[in-house]
Design an enzyme around this catalytic site. Structure first.
Site: not given
Ligand code: GLY
Length: 381
Positions: A102, A163
């Protein structure tokens, strides 16, 4: 009912008014949610703040909101607050061990936004540092970026999640900035894998796909933050919908736009009559929980697609985006001083103990979509 123009102008004015005082009140924080109406602070994490402290994946969104406001108003205070949160994130680089895929969500709306808007050389360095960390997670056996780090009960070496379609924007940016094709090549290899293994024939997307980390073969999928295996976690649908549109923007590869449209058509067909989005399109009727973040991200993605399609197709995406945003403003937004966040009914995951609370990226994507609707040229991905 207000005309679309009047509703949009009124809503943007309310955002400006709210951000004016919230930014002052939370200027030294990196908020994630609110406690008794007041922003919490993720930059206040423990000694080695692993996943849920300074390394928390959402820690770029507050800075992103400030850059959106700086772009919208030109007011210096927003630049200062954004820069403050960007500098706090340097601790993550120093500690390293809590970082994950992330890094795109964390440094695109902070350092890369800063560099794009002000030319700050420290921000360029931070953005490239983060991009190299992300590139280091690429597994050439299977062409995917590893999502999470080791977990006590799961071998996650082969796990990729939808994601990440947002995180790879950091690689596209690094490729464009440096002129080094390695970054773009990795981003596209991951996007191609996601297109093949995450997107189902009906246009819905999986959350987690596990690959054998040695051979690259697909092992299985997981329901992840959605209701269960085979279900349709709505925020995951939006990471795919908007994420493939971003990949198209950076590469011009038609298949990415076609994939974004396919997910969008599935999403639009599932928007409930009242325009409010549940946590999972395949969740049971009871208990029925909302996730406003999915509505806001979808709206931004639909507007992104609308910008790339022919005139006669545009209306479909534009209309759906407005429906989602109006449902939020009419039913789930708080613009007064009782809560520091705007969207009130966000959910992290279907099986989490808590649901329907404010989450910072709900506000980020809501603001981004409203500014896009107005015709703003701001683009942080
Ligand atoms: N990227 C983690 C979420 O969307 O919770």
């Amino acid at each position: 009912m207000l005309s679309e123009q009047k509703w949009m102008e009124d809503t943007i004015e309310k955002i400006r008014e709210k951000m004016d005082w919230v930014s002052e009140k939370s200027r030294d924080k990196i908020p994630y949610t609110t406690v008794n109406g007041t922003h919490d602070d993720k930059s206040d994490g423990g000694k080695y703040a692993l996943d849920d402290g300074i390394n928390w994946w959402c820690n770029g969104f507050w800075g992103g909101m400030m850059w959106l406001m700086y772009h919208e108003t030109g007011e210096e205070k927003y630049r200062e607050i954004a820069r403050n949160s960007e500098e706090k994130l340097d601790r993550c680089f120093a500690e390293y061990s809590g970082l994950h895929h992330d890094v795109g969500f964390m440094w695109m709306p902070t350092a890369v936004a800063d560099y794009r808007l002000t030319g700050n050389q420290d921000s360029l360095r931070r953005g490239m540092h983060a991009a190299n960390l992300l590139a280091g997670r690429f597994n050439a056996n299977g062409n995917f970026i590893r999502a999470w780090n080791d977990q006590p009960d799961n071998d996650t070496r082969g796990w990729a999640i939808i994601d990440c379609m947002f995180n790879i924007s950091l690689l596209y940016w690094a490729g464009e900035e440096s002129g080094d094709p390695r970054f773009t090549r990795m981003a596209m290899a991951h996007a191609d894998t996601a297109m093949r293994y995450f997107v189902r024939p009906d246009g819905s997307v999986r959350h987690i796909v596990e690959f054998d980390p040695e051979t690259g073969e697909m092992v299985r999928d997981y329901g992840g933050q959605g209701y269960g295996q085979g279900s349709s976690w709505t925020r995951g649908q939006t990471w795919g919908l908007y994420g493939f549109a971003i990949s198209y923007r950076h590469t011009g590869k038609q298949e990415y736009l076609d994939t974004a449209k396919r997910i969008a058509h599935y999403f639009i067909a599932n928007i409930p009559e009242d325009g409010l989005i549940p946590v999972d399109f395949r969740q049971p009727h009871e208990p029925y929980w909302y996730d406003d973040t999915a509505a806001a991200i979808a709206a931004g993605g639909l507007l992104e697609i609308a910008a790339f399609v022919k005139e006669d197709e545009r209306e479909l995406y534009h209309r759906a985006a407005v429906k989602l945003l109006r449902a939020l403003t009419d039913q789930h937004c708080c613009f007064d001083e009782t809560n520091d966040c705007i969207l009130q009914k966000c959910s992290g995951a279907y099986h989490s103990p808590e649901h329907e609370f404010p989450i910072i990226y709900g506000d980020y994507y809501f603001m981004e979509a409203m500014f896009k609707l107005k015709g703003g040229d701001v683009f942080l991905w």
